[in-house]
Write an enzyme that holds these catalytic residues in place. Structure first.
Site, mmCIF file in Angstrom:
data_model
loop_
_atom_site.group_PDB
_atom_site.id
_atom_site.type_symbol
_atom_site.label_atom_id
_atom_site.label_comp_id
_atom_site.label_asym_id
_atom_site.label_seq_id
_atom_site.Cartn_x
_atom_site.Cartn_y
_atom_site.Cartn_z
ATOM 1 N N MET A 145 -12.254 4.392 -0.309
ATOM 2 C CA MET A 145 -12.860 4.639 1.003
ATOM 3 C C MET A 145 -13.526 5.997 0.927
ATOM 4 O O MET A 145 -13.057 6.985 1.512
ATOM 5 C CB MET A 145 -11.772 4.578 2.094
ATOM 6 C CG MET A 145 -11.320 3.158 2.386
ATOM 7 S SD MET A 145 -9.746 3.100 3.244
ATOM 8 C CE MET A 145 -8.641 3.222 1.844
ATOM 9 N N MET A 190 -11.575 -5.791 5.555
ATOM 10 C CA MET A 190 -10.766 -4.860 6.348
ATOM 11 C C MET A 190 -10.441 -5.516 7.687
ATOM 12 O O MET A 190 -11.344 -5.936 8.410
ATOM 13 C CB MET A 190 -11.542 -3.559 6.619
ATOM 14 C CG MET A 190 -11.687 -2.610 5.445
ATOM 15 S SD MET A 190 -10.152 -2.076 4.656
ATOM 16 C CE MET A 190 -9.194 -1.412 6.014
ATOM 17 N N HIS A 239 -8.581 1.140 -3.763
ATOM 18 C CA HIS A 239 -9.493 0.886 -2.647
ATOM 19 C C HIS A 239 -10.198 2.203 -2.329
ATOM 20 O O HIS A 239 -9.589 3.110 -1.762
ATOM 21 C CB HIS A 239 -8.645 0.376 -1.460
ATOM 22 C CG HIS A 239 -9.411 0.146 -0.203
ATOM 23 N ND1 HIS A 239 -8.798 -0.045 1.016
ATOM 24 C CD2 HIS A 239 -10.747 0.078 0.050
ATOM 25 C CE1 HIS A 239 -9.706 -0.226 1.949
ATOM 26 N NE2 HIS A 239 -10.890 -0.147 1.394
ATOM 27 N N ASP A 270 -4.827 3.616 -1.771
ATOM 28 C CA ASP A 270 -5.899 3.954 -0.830
ATOM 29 C C ASP A 270 -6.456 5.345 -1.099
ATOM 30 O O ASP A 270 -5.774 6.347 -0.891
ATOM 31 C CB ASP A 270 -5.363 3.882 0.608
ATOM 32 C CG ASP A 270 -5.154 2.443 1.049
ATOM 33 O OD1 ASP A 270 -6.109 1.656 0.961
ATOM 34 O OD2 ASP A 270 -4.030 2.105 1.463
ATOM 35 N N HIS A 314 -1.399 -1.404 -4.116
ATOM 36 C CA HIS A 314 -2.654 -1.014 -3.463
ATOM 37 C C HIS A 314 -2.682 0.505 -3.280
ATOM 38 O O HIS A 314 -1.758 1.092 -2.713
ATOM 39 C CB HIS A 314 -2.748 -1.734 -2.120
ATOM 40 C CG HIS A 314 -4.053 -1.565 -1.408
ATOM 41 N ND1 HIS A 314 -5.190 -2.289 -1.738
ATOM 42 C CD2 HIS A 314 -4.406 -0.772 -0.374
ATOM 43 C CE1 HIS A 314 -6.178 -1.945 -0.924
ATOM 44 N NE2 HIS A 314 -5.737 -1.020 -0.088
ATOM 45 N N GLY A 330 1.086 -2.151 4.190
ATOM 46 C CA GLY A 330 1.576 -0.778 4.088
ATOM 47 C C GLY A 330 2.821 -0.587 4.913
ATOM 48 O O GLY A 330 3.951 -0.604 4.417
ATOM 49 N N SER A 331 2.623 -0.432 6.232
ATOM 50 C CA SER A 331 3.778 -0.150 7.096
ATOM 51 C C SER A 331 4.762 -1.311 7.158
ATOM 52 O O SER A 331 5.961 -1.091 7.325
ATOM 53 C CB SER A 331 3.312 0.256 8.494
ATOM 54 O OG SER A 331 2.325 -0.613 8.958
ATOM 55 N N ASP A 341 -6.819 -6.456 4.316
ATOM 56 C CA ASP A 341 -6.174 -5.149 4.356
ATOM 57 C C ASP A 341 -6.159 -4.596 5.778
ATOM 58 O O ASP A 341 -7.208 -4.352 6.359
ATOM 59 C CB ASP A 341 -6.967 -4.214 3.423
ATOM 60 C CG ASP A 341 -6.342 -2.843 3.288
ATOM 61 O OD1 ASP A 341 -5.234 -2.624 3.807
ATOM 62 O OD2 ASP A 341 -6.985 -1.984 2.648
ATOM 63 N N GLY A 342 -4.944 -4.417 6.305
ATOM 64 C CA GLY A 342 -4.796 -3.755 7.599
ATOM 65 C C GLY A 342 -4.046 -4.582 8.613
ATOM 66 O O GLY A 342 -4.475 -5.682 8.978
ATOM 67 N N GLY A 343 -2.891 -4.085 9.028
ATOM 68 C CA GLY A 343 -2.135 -4.741 10.093
ATOM 69 C C GLY A 343 -1.469 -6.044 9.693
ATOM 70 O O GLY A 343 -1.093 -6.838 10.549
ATOM 71 N N SER A 365 0.849 -1.191 0.000
ATOM 72 C CA SER A 365 0.000 0.000 0.000
ATOM 73 C C SER A 365 0.881 1.236 0.000
ATOM 74 O O SER A 365 1.674 1.452 0.925
ATOM 75 C CB SER A 365 -0.889 0.014 1.242
ATOM 76 O OG SER A 365 -1.400 1.323 1.425
ATOM 77 N N GLY A 385 -8.947 4.044 7.297
ATOM 78 C CA GLY A 385 -8.642 5.454 7.524
ATOM 79 C C GLY A 385 -7.161 5.734 7.706
ATOM 80 O O GLY A 385 -6.686 6.786 7.320
ATOM 81 N N PHE A 386 -6.444 4.779 8.278
ATOM 82 C CA PHE A 386 -5.036 5.038 8.587
ATOM 83 C C PHE A 386 -4.195 3.776 8.436
ATOM 84 O O PHE A 386 -4.691 2.672 8.668
ATOM 85 C CB PHE A 386 -4.895 5.550 10.026
ATOM 86 C CG PHE A 386 -5.699 6.796 10.279
ATOM 87 C CD1 PHE A 386 -5.184 8.053 9.965
ATOM 88 C CD2 PHE A 386 -6.988 6.708 10.782
ATOM 89 C CE1 PHE A 386 -5.944 9.200 10.153
ATOM 90 C CE2 PHE A 386 -7.759 7.846 10.977
ATOM 91 C CZ PHE A 386 -7.245 9.097 10.667
ATOM 92 N N GLY A 387 -2.950 3.961 8.077
ATOM 93 C CA GLY A 387 -2.010 2.848 8.061
ATOM 94 C C GLY A 387 -1.458 2.627 9.467
ATOM 95 O O GLY A 387 -1.695 3.428 10.382
ATOM 96 N N GLY A 388 -0.777 1.526 9.648
ATOM 97 C CA GLY A 388 -0.058 1.299 10.902
ATOM 98 C C GLY A 388 -0.891 0.888 12.103
ATOM 99 O O GLY A 388 -0.424 0.980 13.239
ATOM 100 N N MET A 429 -9.057 8.096 -0.011
ATOM 101 C CA MET A 429 -9.894 8.481 1.144
ATOM 102 C C MET A 429 -10.401 9.905 0.958
ATOM 103 O O MET A 429 -9.660 10.769 0.500
ATOM 104 C CB MET A 429 -9.070 8.417 2.432
ATOM 105 C CG MET A 429 -8.415 7.076 2.687
ATOM 106 S SD MET A 429 -7.657 7.031 4.316
ATOM 107 C CE MET A 429 -6.699 5.506 4.195
HETATM 108 C C1 DX5 Z 1 -6.280 1.534 5.813
HETATM 109 C C2 DX5 Z 1 -5.912 1.241 4.389
HETATM 110 C C3 DX5 Z 1 -4.820 0.261 4.268
HETATM 111 C C4 DX5 Z 1 -3.502 0.683 4.889
HETATM 112 C C5 DX5 Z 1 -2.835 -0.538 5.404
HETATM 113 O O1 DX5 Z 1 -7.440 2.268 5.858
HETATM 114 O O2 DX5 Z 1 -7.017 0.730 3.686
HETATM 115 O O3 DX5 Z 1 -4.621 -0.157 2.929
HETATM 116 O O4 DX5 Z 1 -2.637 1.321 3.997
HETATM 117 O O5 DX5 Z 1 -1.718 -0.168 6.129
HETATM 118 P P1 DX5 Z 1 -1.039 -1.151 7.186
HETATM 119 O O6 DX5 Z 1 -0.555 -2.346 6.415
HETATM 120 O O7 DX5 Z 1 0.053 -0.332 7.749
HETATM 121 O O8 DX5 Z 1 -2.089 -1.527 8.196
HETATM 122 ZN ZN ZN Z 2 -6.594 -0.200 1.673
#
Ligand code: DX5
Ligand code: ZN
Length: 220
Positions: A67, A136, A65, A34, A32, A196-197, A174-176, A7, A141-144, A36
Site C-alpha cells: 500500500m 479490498m 501487500h 501489510d 499476509h 487480521g483482527s 482483504d478487510g473485515g 495479517s 490503511g488500518f486493521g479492524g 504502508m
Molecule cells: C488493511 C490491510 C489489511 C488488514 C486487515 O489496510 O490491508 O490486510 O490487516 O485487517 P482486518 O482483518 O482486521 O480487517
Molecule cells: Zn492487506
C-alpha cells in the site's frame, strides 16, 4: 481449496516469531504482510528489513501487500527480500504491466490490489498479467474495520470476468473478514482470505485460524 492468510498487522510485533508459529499451527499456509508508506495510505507500517527477517523465520508463503505510492520502484526489492507474492494497487501504478512483469521475473506471484470504490473495469486488460487480484473490502490503511458488503458482489463479478477469459487468476479478499462473513465470501469465489483482527485480536490465533477454516469449508 481456500486459504486463510493471517495479517501480521494485528499481531504483537515484539513477538512476531511466536505469533507466526501460532497461525502455522492452526493450518495457515500464507502470511499476509501489510506494507504502508504514510503516503498512499494514512498509516506507516513495515518495510524491506522486516520482510527479510520474516523470510529467515518462516517457510510460510509471504504475501506482501504494497500500500505504497510508486510501487514499481520497490516491488522487485520485496521479491529479493523473500516475498512469494507481491500485490500492488491499481490506483498507485500507471505502469502495471511493467511492475507485474518485474514481480514475475523475480520468481514471485504478481497481484493487483483494488480499493472498494475502484471499478473492476480498470483490471480488464491487466488480468492476463496477474496471478491474483486482491479485492479490498475495507479502505486500506488500518486493521479492524467493518467489512463493506458490496465487496461480495465485486468478488462475484470478478469471478465471472476471470472465467470469461479462461484465466487462472486467484481472488484474494482483504478487510473485515471474520466468522460472520467467511462462508459468504468463499461462496462468492474468493480463495485467499486475509484476516487480521479476527485472528490476532483473539486470545488464541491458532484456534481462530482453525475456526475460520472450518466455517469456510461449509462451501467447498
Ligand atoms: C488493511 C490491510 C489489511 C488488514 C486487515 O489496510 O490491508 O490486510 O490487516 O485487517 P482486518 O482483518 O482486521 O480487517
Ligand atoms: Zn492487506
Amino acid at each position: 481449496m481456500f486459504d486463510i492468510a493471517p495479517s501480521i498487522l494485528s499481531a504483537d510485533f515484539a513477538r512476531l516469531a511466536d505469533e507466526i508459529a501460532a497461525v502455522e499451527e492452526g493450518g495457515a499456509r500464507i502470511l499476509h504482510v501489510d506494507v504502508m508508506d504514510g503516503h498512499f495510505v494514512p498509516n506507516i507500517t513495515i518495510g524491506l528489513p522486516v520482510v527479510r527477517s520474516l523470510r529467515k523465520a518462516t517457510k510460510l508463503t509471504l504475501d506482501c501487500h504494497l500500500m505504497i505510492s510508486e510501487p514499481g520502484r520497490y516491488a522487485e526489492q520485496f521479491v529479493e527480500a523473500g516475498a512469494d507474492m507481491v500485490s500492488v494497487h491499481v490506483e498507485a501504478d500507471p505502469h502495471l504491466h511493467r511492475t507485474l512483469a518485474s514481480i514475475r521475473s523475480g520468481g514471485a506471484q504478481a497481484g493487483i490490489a483494488i480499493n472498494p470504490a475502484t471499478s473492476l473495469t480498470l483490471l480488464e486488460d491487466a488480468l492476463p498479467f496477474a496471478d491474483f487480484v486482491l479485492i479490498m473490502s475495507v479502505n486500506p490503511g488500518f486493521g479492524g474495520q467493518a467489512f463493506i458488503e458490496t465487496s461480495l458482489q465485486k468478488v462475484r463479478r470478478l469471478r465471472r470476468m476471470i472465467e470469461e477469459i479462461g484465466a487462472e487468476t486467484r481472488i484474494e479478499i482483504d478487510g473485515g473478514i471474520d466468522a460472520t462473513n467467511i462462508a459468504e465470501v468463499v461462496e462468492a469465489g474468493a480463495e485467499i482470505l486475509v484476516a487480521g483482527s479476527a485472528v490476532y485480536g483473539t486470545g488464541d490465533p491458532s484456534a481462530a485460524v482453525r475456526k475460520l477454516r472450518e466455517l469456510g469449508t461449509v462451501w467447498v
